[in-house]
Design an enzyme around this catalytic site. Structure first.
Site, PDB file in Angstrom:
ATOM      1  N   ASP A 479       0.761  -1.081   0.018  1.00 30.84           N
ATOM      2  CA  ASP A 479       0.091  -0.025  -0.093  1.00 30.84           C
ATOM      3  C   ASP A 479       0.932   1.209   0.032  1.00 30.84           C
ATOM      4  O   ASP A 479       2.150   1.151   0.230  1.00 30.84           O
ATOM      5  CB  ASP A 479      -0.837  -0.195   1.507  1.00 30.84           C
ATOM      6  CG  ASP A 479      -1.953   0.779   1.052  1.00 30.84           C
ATOM      7  OD1 ASP A 479      -2.350   1.406   0.246  1.00 30.84           O
ATOM      8  OD2 ASP A 479      -2.959   0.531   2.039  1.00 30.84           O
ATOM      9  N   ASP A 549     -10.599   2.217  -3.451  1.00 32.18           N
ATOM     10  CA  ASP A 549     -11.200   1.853  -2.038  1.00 32.18           C
ATOM     11  C   ASP A 549     -12.740   2.096  -1.911  1.00 32.18           C
ATOM     12  O   ASP A 549     -13.438   1.545  -1.207  1.00 32.18           O
ATOM     13  CB  ASP A 549     -10.566   2.892  -0.891  1.00 32.18           C
ATOM     14  CG  ASP A 549      -9.216   2.518  -0.466  1.00 32.18           C
ATOM     15  OD1 ASP A 549      -8.864   1.522  -0.867  1.00 32.18           O
ATOM     16  OD2 ASP A 549      -8.736   3.369   0.550  1.00 32.18           O
TER      17      ASP A 549
HETATM   18  C1  DGJ Z   1      -5.758   1.991   1.996  1.00 35.56           C
HETATM   19  C2  DGJ Z   1      -6.091   0.833   1.004  1.00 35.56           C
HETATM   20  O1  DGJ Z   1      -6.474   1.053  -0.208  1.00 35.56           O
HETATM   21  C3  DGJ Z   1      -7.215  -0.223   1.868  1.00 35.56           C
HETATM   22  O2  DGJ Z   1      -7.600  -1.152   1.067  1.00 35.56           O
HETATM   23  C4  DGJ Z   1      -6.619  -0.543   3.264  1.00 35.56           C
HETATM   24  O3  DGJ Z   1      -5.632  -1.539   2.735  1.00 35.56           O
HETATM   25  C5  DGJ Z   1      -6.058   0.560   4.083  1.00 35.56           C
HETATM   26  N1  DGJ Z   1      -5.041   1.623   3.240  1.00 35.56           N
HETATM   27  C6  DGJ Z   1      -5.578   0.220   5.199  1.00 35.56           C
HETATM   28  O4  DGJ Z   1      -4.767   1.239   5.760  1.00 35.56           O
END
Ligand code: DGJ
Length: 744
Positions: A479, A549
């Site tokens: 990430d 997300d």
């Molecule tokens: C952003 C990501 O896109 C999410 O899927 C998740 O992993 C969060 N960060 C975790 O902090």
């Protein structure tokens, strides 16, 4: 595929069965003139009849020659300041402050296949016959510098890839302040510009606009390719559709700051260029050093946007993505993020894993919150050791337990970040990117490690390796949740600060390389707060990426439709999540959530222990369905049919290579009363093959399905008495049509 050269006229014709690309050396100035890019044309001994010259009022390079103005010549890699006033493809700043360059043709080299780019991701060949490369060497006598323009033509992809390399053969340093990967001058401006724009949770929305005079550009100056824009643009003819017409695609294999720009000049010439964003870029190139640009992949399609996308899909799926997972069907995963956020313990995650396993899910992914004192997004990034209160048996123990359940185990990292409450920060407070004597802005309470420094990258590798080496980790979600601010590196000299953004991303690539080399069988999924780094550069390391997300099915129609402009279904991370949806609060049927998520790398992102028994039964069916169809979905040809950006309906489909099977997704956002008769015309089928459609009693020839279409309404012919009882489908309704080749 061939590269034909006329040595006398110094013309170059690169072609395969479908595309041609032609350029020549200008006789006097020895720069490169662009002649043609488009549909394959027959090879001729000379294309000199394509040269266009007008006598125009302007500054000319040579006295008495009123046609030697570079402003009026279509070029391959233009510079500013010697009669061309348009935005240049490169700019060199000498130690004396001059910004001029004059790279002149010196020679060429043909290479069978395609050389790799040092330290950078790029498309590749597996056997040399797949492509030919020509490297054109130009030389600037004053700078004593070589410029190598590299062009690769693939035999079976309608793509030409380009990159450039500068060398400094003098005893003095100079600075590269602009170095595009490719530049093309088109002879007219009859195009619409298509690109992907967005923000966090609404990435990759398709934008289409008519070209106008002057510059129109998209770019990133954030340190990542970004949620806001994707390193991609297309020029489509105004009458081109998804299925028909001319489209040119430009896509940059890069994950950092980029510029994708179109300039229409006063004579309607359209100059497209793409490369590292020159804004905030200044690279010092010392004596005998080389600078390599990223690769730009240029696609021509006469089969509309789908034709362009299919070229990208095939090329990126098979010759950009690499390694163990490239051709393998991907595991169906469950991720605990939306199920628990930071609030979990071993018992809870095992409960989720076990329940998912019983329904057929194959991989459990533990997301953020497993390390340090990470109970919220306030701290702990960089403390890459497990929190023993949450996970008394550590990642090792948990991963072994998950494997014992018969599942694979995956883990989340955010390697490029640090919080100030960590051991890492306390030991190395000088490792973050910040500018001396200035306040350092944070994003999500965190700071960015200076990945331009080798020792930082190596240290993070060791921290990650400590966790990975003892545990059973089959998948890593990498990430990246904030952009770069206050860009400055204490390890770079005052005149090299403009190198930081590029060096940073080279450091990211390096860490990927180190991890992949040691753990070639780990499946990486890239993520940057969703789709902020959904770019071709990342696909070279991580064959799949978390698209957004936003997991809401209706929002995902747009996000996945846009993402599919360039990226294959095998790369698009898409999951079924809970309702009301966590990003928009919307309720959508579980069938629709799955019908959308199937068109990607399928998985779940919800607390499966809390869903009803009826829903569990659905999940079980969905998982079984995806297992049966994933080969087709990952490796078939994807077609967009109806765009969510223009109406209440969306449709897309995937067809197997042998055209014996297809899956069509049809989605209606809002329900309508007393609806019109609707049909969707399919595409990509074999017109002569007979197909059955699951759930329908009739069979249909491909030509019928493509020219008449599938009738969407239910057939009430013999059910006229059902007026009051008939089912209302409701909002967010969807249907999958499963087509199979049938016998007469
Ligand atoms: C952003 C990501 O896109 C999410 O899927 C998740 O992993 C969060 N960060 C975790 O902090």
């Amino acid at each position: 595929m061939a590269i034909k050269i006329n040595e006398t006229t110094q013309e170059f014709h690169l072609y395969n069965d479908n595309i041609s690309y032609i350029f020549r050396v200008l006789k006097k100035s020895k720069q490169l003139e662009h002649l043609y890019f488009g549909k394959r044309i027959k090879h001729r001994n000379s294309f000199s009849h394509l040269i266009e010259r007008e006598i125009r009022p302007s500054c000319n390079m040579f006295e008495g020659d009123h046609t030697s103005s570079l402003e009026h010549i279509k070029q391959e890699y233009p510079s500013y300041g010697t009669t061309d006033y348009r935005f240049p493809a490169h700019t060199i700043t000498s130690i004396n402050g001059s910004n001029l360059s004059n790279y002149q043709f010196q020679g060429y080299k043909i290479i069978s296949g395609k050389p790799a780019l040092k330290g950078l991701p790029a498309t590749y060949v597996e056997i040399q016959d797949e492509a030919d490369t020509i490297e054109i060497t130009l030389y600037d006598e004053v700078l004593k510098s070589k410029l190598i323009l590299s062009y690769t033509i693939y035999a079976n992809h309608n793509a030409i890839t380009r990159n450039t390399r500068f060398t400094n053969d003098s005893n003095e340093a100079f600075y590269i302040t602009n170095a595009m990967s490719a530049s093309v001058d088109f002879p007219d401006d009859q195009f619409e510009l298509v690109h992907l724009a967005g923000a966090w949770a609404r990435e990759a929305h398709v934008q289409t606009q008519k070209l106008s005079k002057g510059i129109q550009s998209i770019y990133s100056a954030r340190g990542a390719s970004s949620h806001a824009h994707n390193p991609f643009l297309a020029l489509k003819r105004p009458d081109a559709t998804e299925q028909n017409g001319e489209v040119y695609g430009f896509s940059l294999v890069y994950s950092g700051n980029f510029l994708a720009q179109v300039e229409v000049d006063t004579y309607d010439v359209t100059r497209v260029m793409m490369g590292i964003n020159p804004f905030q870029f200044k690279w010092k190139i010392n004596s005998y050093e080389t600078f390599q640009t990223p690769e730009c992949v240029m696609v021509y399609s006469d089969k509309g946007l789908n034709g362009m996308s299919q070229t990208y899909h095939e090329l990126y799926r098979t010759r950009l993505a690499r390694g163990y997972w490239r051709d393998k069907v991907r595991p169906i995963l469950i991720n605990n993020w939306e199920a628990t956020y930071f609030n979990f313990n071993e018992e809870k995650v095992l409960d989720i894993a076990r329940t998912a396993r019983d329904l057929g899910v194959e991989l459990f992914v533990l997301d953020d919150g497993w390390f340090g004192e990470r109970h919220s997004d306030n701290g702990s990034l960089g403390d890459w050791f497990e929190n023993k209160e949450k996970l008394p048996n550590g990642i090792k123990g948990l991963s072994e337990k998950v494997e014992k359940l018969g599942m694979k185990f995956g883990l989340w990292f955010e390697p490029e970040m640090v919080n100030t409450d960590t051991k890492l920060f306390k030991e190395h407070p000088d490792w973050i990117i910040e500018t001396p004597n200035r306040r350092a802005s944070h994003g999500r309470n965190q700071f960015i490690l200076d990945f331009s420094r080798d020792e930082v990258v190596e240290h993070i590798f060791n921290l990650m390796d400590n966790i990975i080496k003892d545990s059973k980790i089959s998948y890593i979600k990498w990430d990246m949740n904030r952009y770069i601010t206050e860009p400055y590196s204490t390890s770079l000299a005052f005149d090299q600060q403009g190198e930081l953004f590029h060096r940073y991303i080279l450091g990211v690539y390096k860490l990927y390389d180190m991890l992949i080399e040691k753990y070639p069988e780990i499946l990486f999924e890239s993520c940057a707060g969703g789709g902020a780094r959904f770019d071709p550069g990342m696909l070279y390391y991580a064959p799949q990426a978390w698209a957004s997300d936003d997991t809401d099915a209706a929002e995902r129609l747009k996000i996945q439709y846009g993402t599919s402009m360039v990226y294959p279904l095998s790369s698009i991370g898409s999951h079924v999540s809970a309702v009301p949806n966590h990003q928009v609060g919307r309720n959508t049927p579980i069938d629709t959530r799955a019908n959308v998520a199937y068109f990607g790398t399928f998985g779940y992102e919800l607390d499966i222990t809390k869903v009803t028994e009826v829903e569990k039964a659905k999940v079980k069916e969905q998982v079984a369905f995806f297992k049966e169809k994933r080969e087709l979905i990952q490796h078939g040809d994807f077609y967009r049919i109806l765009t969510p950006f223009e109406s209440n309906e969306t449709s897309w489909m995937v067809v197997s290579k042998d055209k014996s099977e297809a899956i069509v997704g049809y989605y209606q956002v809002l329900a309508k009363p007393n609806e019109k008769y609707s049909r969707i015309k399919l595409t990509g089928l074999d017109p002569d093959k007979l197909y059955s459609i699951e759930g329908k009693n009739s069979t249909h020839y491909g030509d019928e399905l493509m020219n008449i279409g599938i009738i969407l309404a239910e057939d009430f012919t013999d059910r006229s008495s059902e007026y009051w009882q008939r089912e209302k489908k409701g909002d967010f309704h969807s249907t999958l049509f499963i087509l199979k080749e049938a016998q007469e």
